[in-house]
Design a protein around this motif. Sequence first.
Motif, PDB file in Angstrom:
ATOM      1  N   PRO A 229     120.120  -4.047  33.239  1.00 16.25           N
ATOM      2  CA  PRO A 229     120.634  -2.693  33.485  1.00 16.25           C
ATOM      3  C   PRO A 229     120.279  -1.801  32.289  1.00 16.25           C
ATOM      4  O   PRO A 229     119.968  -2.287  31.202  1.00 16.25           O
ATOM      5  N   PHE A 230     120.305  -0.489  32.498  1.00 13.79           N
ATOM      6  CA  PHE A 230     119.987   0.418  31.396  1.00 13.79           C
ATOM      7  C   PHE A 230     121.157   1.335  31.087  1.00 13.79           C
ATOM      8  O   PHE A 230     121.979   1.654  31.951  1.00 13.79           O
ATOM      9  N   PHE A 231     121.209   1.739  29.826  1.00 11.32           N
ATOM     10  CA  PHE A 231     122.116   2.789  29.360  1.00 11.32           C
ATOM     11  C   PHE A 231     121.250   3.899  28.785  1.00 11.32           C
ATOM     12  O   PHE A 231     120.535   3.690  27.807  1.00 11.32           O
ATOM     13  N   MET A 232     121.294   5.066  29.400  1.00 11.15           N
ATOM     14  CA  MET A 232     120.495   6.209  28.952  1.00 11.15           C
ATOM     15  C   MET A 232     121.415   7.373  28.587  1.00 11.15           C
ATOM     16  O   MET A 232     122.300   7.749  29.354  1.00 11.15           O
ATOM     17  N   TYR A 233     121.164   7.931  27.418  1.00 13.16           N
ATOM     18  CA  TYR A 233     121.897   9.097  26.908  1.00 13.16           C
ATOM     19  C   TYR A 233     120.893  10.241  26.846  1.00 13.16           C
ATOM     20  O   TYR A 233     119.962  10.220  26.046  1.00 13.16           O
TER      21      TYR A 233
END
Length: 767
Positions: A229-233
Amino acid sequence: MYPQDTLPFPPTPSASIAGRTMQESEYHQRVTPSRLPDDAPNILVILIDDAGPGLPDTFGGEVRTDTLSRVIGEGIGFNRFHTTAMCSPTRASLLTGRNHHRIGNGQIAELANDWDGYAGEIPKSSALAPEVLKDYGYATSAFGKWHNTPTVETGVTGPFHNWPTNIGFEYFYGFLAGEASQYEPNLVRNTTSVLPPKTPEEGYHLSEDLADDAIDWLRNHQAYNPDKPFFMYWATGCMHGPHHIMKEWADKYAGRFDGGWDEYRELVFQRAKEKGWIPGTAELTERDPRMPAWEDIPEDERAFQARLMEVAAGFAEHADVQAGRLVDEVERMGYGDNTLILYIWGDNGSSGEGQNGTISELIAQSGIPSTVPQQIEALNELGGLDVLGTPKVDNIYHAGWAWAGSTPYKGMKLLASHLGGTRNPMAVRWPAKIEPDATPRPQFVHCTDLVPTIYELLGITPPRTVNGVPQDPIDGSSFAEALMNPEAEETHKTQYFEIMGSRALYHDGWMASAFGPRAPWLAGIPEGIAEWTPDHDTWELYHLAEDWTQAHDLADSHPEKLAQMKELFTIEAAKNSVFPVGGALWVPIYHPEDMIATPYRSWNFTGDLRRMPEPIAPRLGARANRVTIKATIPENPNGVLYALGGAGGGLTCYLDDGYLCYEHNLFIIHRTKIRTTTRLATGDVEIVIDTQPTSTDPRGPLTISLSVNGEELATGTVPISTPGLFSANDCLDIGTCLGGAVAADYADRAPFPFTGEIESVNVTYTS
């Protein structure tokens, strides 16, 4: 100790049994266990800068925000989400789950000082959420505005331990400062300084570039790490000044703001009620008597003020469209159903830092006196109203529009005391888990709550140690239950607010507020602020459970309640390193000489220096100094020898058809130009530019002398300079001008590289 108590996780041991020979050995491929639930969502955080709740048409404003409307329409909205009233503090709290003073972010990094609450560096004892998520198996990335690295560490040589890619993000593309030109930003990719991929003439705009790069990252992520999964800010620099946008976007709003900010507030207030974003019992707060009414604006200045708002509106819509491109890509790649999108409209309220409306935003913060007619006159010399929003200016709107953009509240950015500075809309979409609901969630939520919410959703126990450093407790409270249940109990019962002496305390439906020593929309240093003490401030009291907008001050009728709230503020302030109250004012008001800068008094540069951030470059316009350039002059020489700052303000020395030229650009409203009467001869030369203040006033005047091979060829006087910075994101360049064109005379030839060869440049402070 359980594995989740300490991060990173230990290496996965071999599953094989080694014997003396391979024939005597047993082989099994080691498998790293999954640390996340099988349905762990992707997480996309979209953060808009300096934007108030009264702007988006999603909530009744005039700015078209289709993406924000889409996210909230397919999910839910929180109309009691709160920020800190300032950018760096909100961002630090949002990503760590801790209160901003506790983590040294009581103000922006440029104004850091020695008190713990204002040190300007997030301690390793408060690890960012992406650091934790990365260890648990997330791919992490950040794009856009950062503004959480100490200013003196933002040069191309680092140190890099406080840059995004060393505190949790595996990839970063954006800018480290608090703002950027949307046309000529000072960009970094990971830890490398990079130039924009194209020029403004070729159609470059930063918000588009940030969306392009984020989309590229998503595609690479799917290709290389499809099981993660990804976490993008994604934190665009819009709507922070300067307000830069192409003309066709601003023109969409032609005439829409001609009625002024008072009329706008009335209109938005009614629409917000009709849309159900604010309750029907809410009251529209009155304008502060120190804020001019629209009718106070002279008729011949109204077109200028209205166009500034048209540009801002186009800028905001354009950013929302770029956010929409990200959402579209998430959908196209098949991630849409299990991606948790949190779209936060503003890291604080709308910004009044443009004060009376300006074509160069830092003029007011630099204490340079100017008038609106001066601004308009300088604008007309550049081409008139259509120049607003272009690379030629660094415009930002009148504070009246910031007040209107924070409708229906009293405050704006920098006012921690009133909800216009601290209450921002948040939209949340997660189709796999959240049922769409048009009724706003009513729970009090704070920016510190995002991290514990994510941890709860993923079953992550906040680690006790990260990379060997014991961790501070998390201050936020999870709102995970409220995502699924509109009637969930409010978990965040108490929260303090403080920015530059403006402060408040929320507790269980009540708020006590103290406006503080300065109104952010007023120019100059407030009279008597040197004697200001928080003990003399007047406190207000509001029962927010019944008074949505802080319209009715109950301080006189409920003195005991107010005393209780003030005492609770003192307790929270002591727990979170807020003292001394107003500590963020130490540098800008009391001790500007302590502004963050390098300790050096002399520099030796070669001719290929590029993109040295202005805050850590020599203060060529604010200190007595001598610049000595050893160069080889060719036939018909042209080009920039050095440039500091950008189009909105700076100084530069260059050659024009062989003539040595110097220009001091005082925030566009005044330009000092010095030019030799003879051309420079070809061959090796030593050029000296000597700058000497002629008074003790830090704003000048300055005497400038241009010498070649020991002979003075030209002199001039800069009547006013800036004691601070010309820009917040532009740089010092040698041999070219890679940012905004400092000199109007070479704007059409930028970056105008020097056609000769620069051997060395020495800069020395002479007093």
